[in-house]
Structure formats: C-alpha cells, structure tokens
Design an enzyme around this catalytic site. Structure first.
Site, PDB file in Angstrom:
ATOM      1  N   PHE A 106      21.593  43.747  24.426  1.00 23.37           N
ATOM      2  CA  PHE A 106      20.230  43.302  24.537  1.00 23.37           C
ATOM      3  C   PHE A 106      20.304  41.677  24.375  1.00 23.37           C
ATOM      4  O   PHE A 106      19.516  41.041  24.623  1.00 23.37           O
ATOM      5  CB  PHE A 106      19.309  43.657  23.447  1.00 23.37           C
ATOM      6  CG  PHE A 106      19.380  43.331  21.776  1.00 23.37           C
ATOM      7  CD1 PHE A 106      18.467  42.342  21.421  1.00 23.37           C
ATOM      8  CD2 PHE A 106      20.259  43.883  20.835  1.00 23.37           C
ATOM      9  CE1 PHE A 106      18.575  42.016  20.137  1.00 23.37           C
ATOM     10  CE2 PHE A 106      20.397  43.541  19.663  1.00 23.37           C
ATOM     11  CZ  PHE A 106      19.696  42.328  19.284  1.00 23.37           C
ATOM     12  N   LYS A 107      21.149  41.186  23.245  1.00 23.00           N
ATOM     13  CA  LYS A 107      21.428  39.688  23.171  1.00 23.00           C
ATOM     14  C   LYS A 107      21.562  39.073  24.470  1.00 23.00           C
ATOM     15  O   LYS A 107      21.567  37.671  24.242  1.00 23.00           O
ATOM     16  CB  LYS A 107      22.091  39.434  21.876  1.00 23.00           C
ATOM     17  CG  LYS A 107      21.724  40.136  20.753  1.00 23.00           C
ATOM     18  CD  LYS A 107      22.750  40.168  19.573  1.00 23.00           C
ATOM     19  CE  LYS A 107      21.724  40.963  18.083  1.00 23.00           C
ATOM     20  NZ  LYS A 107      22.719  41.054  17.066  1.00 23.00           N
ATOM     21  N   ASP A 108      22.087  39.556  25.364  1.00 27.77           N
ATOM     22  CA  ASP A 108      22.186  38.655  26.664  1.00 27.77           C
ATOM     23  C   ASP A 108      20.967  37.888  26.987  1.00 27.77           C
ATOM     24  O   ASP A 108      21.342  36.941  27.469  1.00 27.77           O
ATOM     25  CB  ASP A 108      22.701  39.682  27.858  1.00 27.77           C
ATOM     26  CG  ASP A 108      24.114  40.131  27.707  1.00 27.77           C
ATOM     27  OD1 ASP A 108      24.886  39.354  27.297  1.00 27.77           O
ATOM     28  OD2 ASP A 108      24.461  41.212  28.039  1.00 27.77           O
TER      29      ASP A 108
END
Length: 433
Positions: A106-108
């Site tokens: 998700f941190k993309d």
C-alpha cells in the site's frame, strides 16, 4: 495552505517546508491548518469517476493552493499507474487490494506521490541534494526506495531492524544501489525510528546535509493515502453496498488510518473505522482507557505493524481535539496474537480460496467479529502475501506463488551498512558521507 505542528511550538510552515523538512522544529508533526470539505456533487457522482479523477479532486483540496493544476494532475496520474480493486471475499466482507503497485504494498501510493512532489519542489528551488531518511518495519523501505530510485537530487537512506523484516522485503531495498543506501540496525523498528527523529533534530547533521523523512510523519506520504479510501467508497457505491460501510485498517504507525480519518473529515461517508492491531496493542488500550502508554514493540508475524509508539497517534489526537470520546465514536479497535492471525489465514483460504497476508488477516478477522447486521466491511490487504512467503507457506502447508515483480527483486545482490542503535554511531556515519 499553511501547516502547523502538533506540538504547537514551531513556526507555521508552507507546504514546501513541511514536505522538504518533514518534521517540525519542535519535534511535532505537521498538520494542515484547514481540512476542506468536498462538495455533495462529488460524492453523488463518485462511482462514475476513475481512481485518478477521484484522487486529483482530493489532492486539489490539500495541495491545490500550492501546486499548479497541471503539475498536480501529472503527479497524481503518474503516482496512480495501477489499480486498487475491491475484491469480494465473503457476502459481507471485501478486500481492498493495495498490492498492485511496483513493490506490491500500500505504501507505493504515498511513497510515489511524495517522491514526485519532493522532486517538483527541488526543481522549483534549483537547490542541491536532499537526503531522505526512512525507518521501515518492512514495506515502507521498499516502497520509498523504489519510489525514489534514480530521482535526481535525492539520496535515500533506508533504516531497517536486523533480522526483523522478511527476506523478500529486504531484497526490495538492499539490492537497488544507485541513490539508495540500506542501513541494517541492530535493534527493533522503534530504534530505527528514533535514529531518524534524532537526526532531524541534530544541528550538526542539519548543517552538514539537507534531511527529510519519507515515513508517514511526512505530510506528502500520509495524506495521499486518503485517495484509496475515496476510491474504495466509489467501488462499493457502484455495487450498492456503501450505505453501511465499515473500513478496517491494519495499523502500525497509524499513518494509514489517519489519512482515512482526514477523508472522513472531508465528508467521506464511511460509517465507522476499525483499527486492527497485532500484539502491539498500544492504541487498542488507549481506546479502552483513554491513556496513551507507548512501550517497546513486540515482534510478530505481521511485522509491518510491530510499532510500540506509533507516530501518527499525535495527528489523530490533534485531529479530534484531544477528545477521547470523539475518537472512540469513529474508531474501534481489535488486537490479535500470532496464533489468531495464523488461524484466520487458514480459515479464510479454506472457506473462500482467498489468501490474506498476515496484516490483512487482522483486518478480515476484526470485520468478521465486529460487523453488525446490515453492515458491509472492507479491509485493507496492505501487501501481497508472497512478501511474507515463508510465514504464509508454513501456515497454509503449501507454497504460494511469487509474482514476477517480486522475483525480479530477488535476483540482485544484497548491499547494506551495519549500524548499532546508538545515535552517536549513526551521526558519525552520516557526517562522513
């Protein structure tokens, strides 16, 4: 838009300063002075908009006063070059799959947005190199490293706890080279985070090099994470399931759920949120008692949530005017031991065929136990289960496939700098750079 510090002792900052500096002078976290509500027409028509169109509308409310429309649109559309689908797991529970980006986590979203916004400001300034310090318990390091890889004028130092991230996660930021340096700290995530925070406050280091953070303490990292909550709502509205929507967020440093709460303040009609914890239950206990009592983190199989003093609690506390009852009105908590996480992974796979990663399993279980009649739940599947292959394989008793994107990272040679958990050693290392 101006930004103030949660500690209220630092000068008001511009967006550019908040992004480039990361942390306020008084060690507080930057907060926008205003949260703009989005118009009713936006929500009335949201199911007909693309992810990028939705995200740009949200981004404009935060950043539109400071970044020209065409530049902001380019940053948003370039960031979101992948989908975030809501996938049905049971009749009442959906998974928001946040693992379709370059590093399958998700941190993309936040890392790619921040890299592009920071580069925009650096080009605008025409000044020298910025050094990004980022502490990681797993996925942040790979997302930030890959988001900034090859970006001119930016050098990234990824600090990670020795032996406490999965081998695949480690490959994603130790094999890149170029402008990415991996620093292997003999300690836990909280030690890595303490080194980063101490570096920001050190006058000698700041005189020697320009420093900023890419952890969720940076407004350019955590605010864009709100984009996919609006998109999740749009997808559920299209299915006719948005009226009683409950969103469950596996939570570590609490930047993710904090961005969701900003979305709610902007008018996003989510009924309520659940913060799902592993054994690191500091926030869960705060909800129960009203007392925030950080402690040393405990290592678990959901390692990205192994945080004993979540930074973004300060933002949540500030957002709700330090009102415990108001926080509890919007958020409930859940906490699970490793054995419960493993049981959930097995149960979900056996009954539905869906494979959760350990963090998503916490989210699924909290919904399974906490949904009320008539509610629909959506949990965040924050990373591809193959990023935790050894753990998931041992739980399921079989080998899960490794996507090609992950296999590519595993071909490289690991390069990292060993480091103690003592700030004096880290300071000496950076001063020599």
């Amino acid at each position: 838009m101006k930004y103030y510090s949660t500690n209220q002792q630092a000068p008001i900052a511009t967006l550019e300063k908040a992004v480039v500096k990361g942390l306020a002078e008084d060690k507080g976290l930057y907060m926008p002075e205003h949260i703009k509500p989005l118009p009713k027409e936006f929500f009335d028509n949201i199911e007909n908009l693309s992810f990028q169109e939705i995200a740009y509308t949200v981004a404009d409310a935060f950043f539109g006063e400071d970044v020209p429309a065409e530049d902001l649109k380019r940053i948003v559309y370039d960031t979101l070059s992948f989908d975030v689908p809501a996938v049905k797991v049971t009749d009442s529970i959906y998974s928001l799959e946040l693992f379709h980006g370059p590093t399958l986590a998700f941190k993309d979203v936040g890392a790619r947005f921040m890299a592009r916004l920071l580069q925009y400001f650096l080009k605008k300034e025409g000044k020298g190199e910025v050094n990004v310090l980022v502490a990681t318990s797993g996925d942040t390091g790979s997302a930030v490293a890959n988001g900034f890889l090859g970006v001119d004028g930016i050098h990234v130092y990824v600090l990670y706890p020795k032996g406490k991230v999965s081998p695949i996660q480690e490959c994603q930021f130790t094999t890149l080279g170029q402008n990415i340096t991996a620093v292997e700290v003999d300690g836990v995530f909280d030690d890595c985070q303490a080194l980063v925070k101490s570096a920001f406050m050190d006058a000698d280091l700041n005189a020697h090099m320009r420093l900023t953070s890419a952890n969720s303490i940076n407004v350019a990292r955590f605010l864009p994470q709100s984009f996919y909550y609006f998109y999740a709502y749009a997808q559920m509205k299209k299915l006719g399931l948005a009226d009683q929507l409950v969103v469950c967020v596996p939570s570590g440093n609490f930047g993710n759920i904090c961005s969701a709460l900003f979305g709610k303040k902007m008018g996003l009609p989510i009924k309520r949120f659940i913060a799902a914890n592993n054994a690191n239950d500091i926030f869960f206990k705060y909800l129960q008692t009203g007392k925030y009592e950080p402690k040393a983190s405990v290592q678990t199989i959901a390692n990205a949530m192994d945080v004993g003093d979540p930074s973004n609690f300060a933002r949540i506390y500030d957002l709700y005017g330090k009102d415990h009852a108001a926080i509890c009105a919007d958020i409930s908590g859940a906490t699970y031991a490793d054995s419960q996480i493993a049981d959930t992974i097995r149960q979900v796979e056996a009954t539905t065929g869906y494979v959760c990663d350990p963090h998503g399993a916490c989210g699924f279980r909290a919904l399974q136990e906490g949904l009320e009649p008539g509610e629909t739940g959506i949990f965040l599947e924050t990373a591809h289960p193959a990023k935790f292959k050894d753990t998931v394989d041992s739980i399921l008793g079989k080998s899960i496939d490794i996507p090609a994107k992950l296999q590519a990272f595993m071909q490289g040679t690991k390069q990292s700098t060993p480091m103690t958990r003592h700030f004096a050693d880290f300071k000496q290392y950076l001063l020599a750079e």
